[in-house]
Design a protein around this motif. Structure first.
Motif, PDB file in Angstrom:
ATOM      1  N   SER A 122       0.881   9.641  10.199  1.00  0.00           N
ATOM      2  CA  SER A 122       0.664   8.824  11.396  1.00  0.00           C
ATOM      3  C   SER A 122      -0.546   7.914  11.228  1.00  0.00           C
ATOM      4  O   SER A 122      -0.539   6.772  11.716  1.00  0.00           O
ATOM      5  CB  SER A 122       0.486   9.727  12.623  1.00  0.00           C
ATOM      6  N   ILE A 123      -1.577   8.386  10.533  1.00  0.00           N
ATOM      7  CA  ILE A 123      -2.749   7.540  10.280  1.00  0.00           C
ATOM      8  C   ILE A 123      -2.355   6.332   9.438  1.00  0.00           C
ATOM      9  O   ILE A 123      -2.708   5.185   9.745  1.00  0.00           O
ATOM     10  CB  ILE A 123      -3.855   8.352   9.582  1.00  0.00           C
ATOM     11  N   VAL A 124      -1.606   6.571   8.367  1.00  0.00           N
ATOM     12  CA  VAL A 124      -1.199   5.475   7.487  1.00  0.00           C
ATOM     13  C   VAL A 124      -0.219   4.547   8.200  1.00  0.00           C
ATOM     14  O   VAL A 124      -0.273   3.328   8.028  1.00  0.00           O
ATOM     15  CB  VAL A 124      -0.577   6.031   6.192  1.00  0.00           C
ATOM     16  N   ALA A 125       0.661   5.104   9.021  1.00  0.00           N
ATOM     17  CA  ALA A 125       1.612   4.273   9.766  1.00  0.00           C
ATOM     18  C   ALA A 125       0.883   3.304  10.683  1.00  0.00           C
ATOM     19  O   ALA A 125       1.282   2.130  10.796  1.00  0.00           O
ATOM     20  CB  ALA A 125       2.559   5.168  10.559  1.00  0.00           C
ATOM     21  N   ARG A 126      -0.171   3.771  11.327  1.00  0.00           N
ATOM     22  CA  ARG A 126      -0.955   2.873  12.202  1.00  0.00           C
ATOM     23  C   ARG A 126      -1.614   1.766  11.385  1.00  0.00           C
ATOM     24  O   ARG A 126      -1.651   0.601  11.814  1.00  0.00           O
ATOM     25  CB  ARG A 126      -2.001   3.670  12.972  1.00  0.00           C
ATOM     26  N   LEU A 127      -2.141   2.122  10.215  1.00  0.00           N
ATOM     27  CA  LEU A 127      -2.751   1.104   9.348  1.00  0.00           C
ATOM     28  C   LEU A 127      -1.709   0.093   8.883  1.00  0.00           C
ATOM     29  O   LEU A 127      -1.972  -1.114   8.832  1.00  0.00           O
ATOM     30  CB  LEU A 127      -3.413   1.773   8.139  1.00  0.00           C
ATOM     31  N   ALA A 128      -0.514   0.561   8.557  1.00  0.00           N
ATOM     32  CA  ALA A 128       0.551  -0.324   8.093  1.00  0.00           C
ATOM     33  C   ALA A 128       1.044  -1.252   9.204  1.00  0.00           C
ATOM     34  O   ALA A 128       1.422  -2.400   8.938  1.00  0.00           O
ATOM     35  CB  ALA A 128       1.712   0.511   7.548  1.00  0.00           C
ATOM     36  N   ASP A 129       1.023  -0.770  10.445  1.00  0.00           N
ATOM     37  CA  ASP A 129       1.432  -1.623  11.570  1.00  0.00           C
ATOM     38  C   ASP A 129       0.493  -2.812  11.726  1.00  0.00           C
ATOM     39  O   ASP A 129       0.929  -3.905  12.123  1.00  0.00           O
ATOM     40  CB  ASP A 129       1.446  -0.800  12.865  1.00  0.00           C
ATOM     41  N   ARG A 130      -0.773  -2.602  11.428  1.00  0.00           N
ATOM     42  CA  ARG A 130      -1.765  -3.669  11.578  1.00  0.00           C
ATOM     43  C   ARG A 130      -1.897  -4.540  10.336  1.00  0.00           C
ATOM     44  O   ARG A 130      -2.415  -5.659  10.422  1.00  0.00           O
ATOM     45  CB  ARG A 130      -3.126  -3.070  11.921  1.00  0.00           C
ATOM     46  N   ASP A 131      -1.459  -4.023   9.186  1.00  0.00           N
ATOM     47  CA  ASP A 131      -1.681  -4.728   7.925  1.00  0.00           C
ATOM     48  C   ASP A 131      -0.421  -4.638   7.071  1.00  0.00           C
ATOM     49  O   ASP A 131      -0.087  -3.567   6.555  1.00  0.00           O
ATOM     50  CB  ASP A 131      -2.871  -4.094   7.186  1.00  0.00           C
ATOM     51  N   PRO A 132       0.303  -5.747   6.886  1.00  0.00           N
ATOM     52  CA  PRO A 132       1.557  -5.698   6.117  1.00  0.00           C
ATOM     53  C   PRO A 132       1.360  -5.391   4.635  1.00  0.00           C
ATOM     54  O   PRO A 132       2.343  -5.087   3.942  1.00  0.00           O
ATOM     55  CB  PRO A 132       2.135  -7.106   6.308  1.00  0.00           C
ATOM     56  N   ALA A 133       0.132  -5.463   4.141  1.00  0.00           N
ATOM     57  CA  ALA A 133      -0.132  -5.136   2.733  1.00  0.00           C
ATOM     58  C   ALA A 133      -0.286  -3.640   2.517  1.00  0.00           C
ATOM     59  O   ALA A 133      -0.462  -3.193   1.385  1.00  0.00           O
ATOM     60  CB  ALA A 133      -1.381  -5.866   2.241  1.00  0.00           C
ATOM     61  N   VAL A 134      -0.237  -2.861   3.599  1.00  0.00           N
ATOM     62  CA  VAL A 134      -0.269  -1.399   3.501  1.00  0.00           C
ATOM     63  C   VAL A 134       1.140  -0.884   3.719  1.00  0.00           C
ATOM     64  O   VAL A 134       1.785  -1.208   4.712  1.00  0.00           O
ATOM     65  CB  VAL A 134      -1.231  -0.783   4.543  1.00  0.00           C
ATOM     66  N   ARG A 135       1.629  -0.083   2.780  1.00  0.00           N
ATOM     67  CA  ARG A 135       2.990   0.434   2.871  1.00  0.00           C
ATOM     68  C   ARG A 135       2.960   1.961   2.849  1.00  0.00           C
ATOM     69  O   ARG A 135       2.219   2.565   2.071  1.00  0.00           O
ATOM     70  CB  ARG A 135       3.840  -0.064   1.693  1.00  0.00           C
ATOM     71  N   LEU A 136       3.769   2.551   3.704  1.00  0.00           N
ATOM     72  CA  LEU A 136       3.903   4.004   3.743  1.00  0.00           C
ATOM     73  C   LEU A 136       5.233   4.399   3.111  1.00  0.00           C
ATOM     74  O   LEU A 136       6.291   3.940   3.531  1.00  0.00           O
ATOM     75  CB  LEU A 136       3.844   4.515   5.181  1.00  0.00           C
ATOM     76  N   VAL A 137       5.154   5.247   2.079  1.00  0.00           N
ATOM     77  CA  VAL A 137       6.344   5.805   1.444  1.00  0.00           C
ATOM     78  C   VAL A 137       6.409   7.277   1.848  1.00  0.00           C
ATOM     79  O   VAL A 137       5.544   8.066   1.481  1.00  0.00           O
ATOM     80  CB  VAL A 137       6.280   5.677  -0.092  1.00  0.00           C
ATOM     81  N   SER A 138       7.402   7.623   2.628  1.00  0.00           N
ATOM     82  CA  SER A 138       7.491   8.983   3.170  1.00  0.00           C
ATOM     83  C   SER A 138       8.469   9.829   2.363  1.00  0.00           C
ATOM     84  O   SER A 138       9.592   9.401   2.078  1.00  0.00           O
ATOM     85  CB  SER A 138       7.942   8.947   4.634  1.00  0.00           C
ATOM     86  N   ARG A 139       8.036  11.021   2.022  1.00  0.00           N
ATOM     87  CA  ARG A 139       8.902  11.985   1.331  1.00  0.00           C
ATOM     88  C   ARG A 139       9.130  13.171   2.274  1.00  0.00           C
ATOM     89  O   ARG A 139       8.216  13.584   2.985  1.00  0.00           O
ATOM     90  CB  ARG A 139       8.279  12.449   0.013  1.00  0.00           C
ATOM     91  N   ARG A 140      10.326  13.688   2.267  1.00  0.00           N
ATOM     92  CA  ARG A 140      10.683  14.749   3.202  1.00  0.00           C
ATOM     93  C   ARG A 140      11.198  15.971   2.441  1.00  0.00           C
ATOM     94  O   ARG A 140      11.824  15.854   1.387  1.00  0.00           O
ATOM     95  CB  ARG A 140      11.776  14.261   4.159  1.00  0.00           C
ATOM     96  N   LEU A 141      10.937  17.128   2.995  1.00  0.00           N
ATOM     97  CA  LEU A 141      11.480  18.367   2.442  1.00  0.00           C
ATOM     98  C   LEU A 141      12.996  18.371   2.606  1.00  0.00           C
ATOM     99  O   LEU A 141      13.514  17.778   3.553  1.00  0.00           O
ATOM    100  CB  LEU A 141      10.861  19.571   3.166  1.00  0.00           C
ATOM    101  N   PRO A 142      13.754  18.932   1.713  1.00  0.00           N
ATOM    102  CA  PRO A 142      13.320  19.774   0.594  1.00  0.00           C
ATOM    103  C   PRO A 142      12.999  18.999  -0.677  1.00  0.00           C
ATOM    104  O   PRO A 142      12.678  19.598  -1.703  1.00  0.00           O
ATOM    105  CB  PRO A 142      14.525  20.680   0.366  1.00  0.00           C
ATOM    106  N   ASP A 143      13.098  17.655  -0.648  1.00  0.00           N
ATOM    107  CA  ASP A 143      12.863  16.870  -1.851  1.00  0.00           C
ATOM    108  C   ASP A 143      11.372  16.656  -2.131  1.00  0.00           C
ATOM    109  O   ASP A 143      11.000  16.300  -3.251  1.00  0.00           O
ATOM    110  CB  ASP A 143      13.548  15.509  -1.732  1.00  0.00           C
ATOM    111  N   ALA A 144      10.526  16.841  -1.116  1.00  0.00           N
ATOM    112  CA  ALA A 144       9.095  16.596  -1.273  1.00  0.00           C
ATOM    113  C   ALA A 144       8.385  17.814  -1.870  1.00  0.00           C
ATOM    114  O   ALA A 144       8.976  18.857  -2.101  1.00  0.00           O
ATOM    115  CB  ALA A 144       8.484  16.238   0.078  1.00  0.00           C
TER     116      ALA A 144
END
Length: 445
Positions: free
Chosen positions: A87-109
């Motif tokens: 959620s912290i990174v998502a907020r940063l990415a919303d304000r700055d398009p040069a920040v990207r969040l790559v999310s990994r989910r269980l069970p693959d993470a």
């Protein structure tokens, strides 16, 4: 010569190898020259920041990267964190398009840092859409890493990516909390004194002996990539990925960073070290966290033995590089054998019937000789990184570095025991900002 005499001589053989390696590293360090700067605009820069439960540090790291390198993009890989990292990174990415969040989910993470970096590699590739991939340079930064503002100038120079043969560059690593007066704010004076010394010797290790080792590897052609401050050309990653099922970083490697450098050399790319710029991180003041981290490193080193055959037979490694790589691979095993032989020698001396008394001087000689290389790094570190401290302090730091080196016997033993027990998961060591005494020291997949 009897078998028992050969056993007694084995530690001296290892010590001789260590002296040769140390002399090469010390000479390379003493003869280092400044790195010429290059043109950072000749490349497109992308920072990969793998994260797992990093809410304590991630906002500071991303904000600093964007401030110091405004033309770069920052890819944060959230590896199924259980805290507020995503959620912290998502907020940063919303304000700055040069920040990207790559999310990994269980069970693959949570299958290792290599898998997290491969996810960022795939996401970057999907976005480039036919761009000149040879211009793209990826830098891996720890979640608490702070890269020197001039780093891109240095790594884009003739010693780095201005050379088209260069596939990877590793910059130096420094500890930024060496001057923290109370690294353990809720502990007493003695505990904090110990923590400050533990932090100091970690900085000494990276700033002098590890830097000398990497400078020696520049000469042998066997520079190792690290997990923090690792720069790689995207086309070099592409070449490895083509041979490894689309994954440049090994999923099952505990030292995926070092193994990447080996793979890069095996595919014919040059890998080098730039010593006069660095990334900083926080040294660990907690013994348990420190040992957990170093045990993983030792176990990862042992895993690299599986690549020995390919390196020995590779036309891209000259003899000096092969010898250096093999020396590095077998260090944990050599430490374990030395520890076992030390136990045998001590037992023989304790139960001495008069025939082994002559080994006492040899044992004392071994201990005295092992002190010298570490002791000599102390004054060098004081001169180059803490000139305001006294020469006597430099000698004390060298003595502390010698005592500190004995942790290798502990972590190598633990690493071998983990292998025997079939434990090969990736352990994430908690950051200093995270509360001690709550939950496990490391979360293992």
């Amino acid at each position: 010569m009897s078998t028992s005499h050969l056993l007694y001589l084995f530690p001296f053989l290892l010590l001789a190898c260590f002296f040769v390696y140390w002399a090469g590293a010390r000479t390379a360090y003493a003869r280092r020259v400044p790195t010429a700067k290059g043109d950072p605009t000749a490349h497109d820069w992308h920072f990969f920041v793998p994260c797992r439960d990093e809410e304590a540090v991630i906002a500071t790291t991303v904000t600093r990267l964007r401030s110091d390198f405004p033309t770069a993009r920052v890819w944060v890989v959230d590896d199924a964190s259980e805290d507020l990292t995503a959620s912290i990174v998502a907020r940063l990415a919303d304000r700055d398009p040069a920040v990207r969040l790559v999310s990994r989910r269980l069970p693959d993470a949570r299958t290792g840092k290599g898998a997290a970096l491969n996810a960022a590699y795939a996401a970057l590739g999907a976005e480039l859409h036919g761009a000149d991939r040879d211009r793209v340079v990826v830098c891996v930064v720890d979640a608490d890493g702070q890269v020197s503002p001039e780093a891109l100038d240095r790594v884009s120079g003739p010693d780095g990516f201005a050379d088209p043969e260069t596939g990877g560059v590793q910059i130096g690593v420094r500890m930024r909390n060496t001057d923290d007066p109370r690294p353990l704010p809720h502990r007493g004076r003695l505990a904090n004194a110990y923590a400050r010394l533990l932090i100091r010797v970690q900085d000494m290790e990276f700033a002098t002996s590890n830097s000398g080792m990497q400078l020696l590897r520049r000469r042998t052609g066997s520079v190792g990539l690290g997990g923090n401050g690792q720069f790689t050309r995207l086309t070099a990653l592409d070449r490895i990925a083509a041979a490894e099922g689309g994954r440049p970083w090994q999923h099952d490697a505990l030292l995926e960073d070092y193994e990447l450098g080996l793979q890069m050399r095996l595919t014919g790319h040059r890998v080098t070290h730039v010593h006069d710029t660095w990334v900083t991180q926080e040294a660990l003041p907690h013994t348990r966290r420190f040992l957990a981290q170093r045990t993983r490193w030792a176990q990862g080193n042992i895993q690299c033995v599986r690549m020995a055959g390919r390196i020995v037979s590779s036309r891209h490694y000259r003899l000096s590089g092969v010898l250096e790589a093999l020396y590095t691979f077998f260090q944990p095993l050599a430490h374990l054998v030395t520890l076992l032989l030390t136990v045998v020698m001590v037992a023989a001396l304790v139960m001495d019937d008069g025939t082994t008394l002559a080994t006492w001087p040899l044992a004392l000689l071994l201990a005295a000789a092992s002190l010298v290389p570490f002791l000599l790094w102390g004054p060098v570190y004081r001169r180059d990184f803490a000139p305001g401290r006294s020469r006597f302090t430099g000698l004390l730091w060298g003595l502390a570095l010698w005592l500190y080196a004995y942790h290798l016997f502990v972590v190598c033993t633990r690493a071998c025991l983990r292998i025997l027990r079939g434990r090969t998961g990736w352990a994430k060591t908690r950051r200093n900002a995270e509360k001690a005494g709550i939950g496990p020291v490391a979360i293992e997949s």
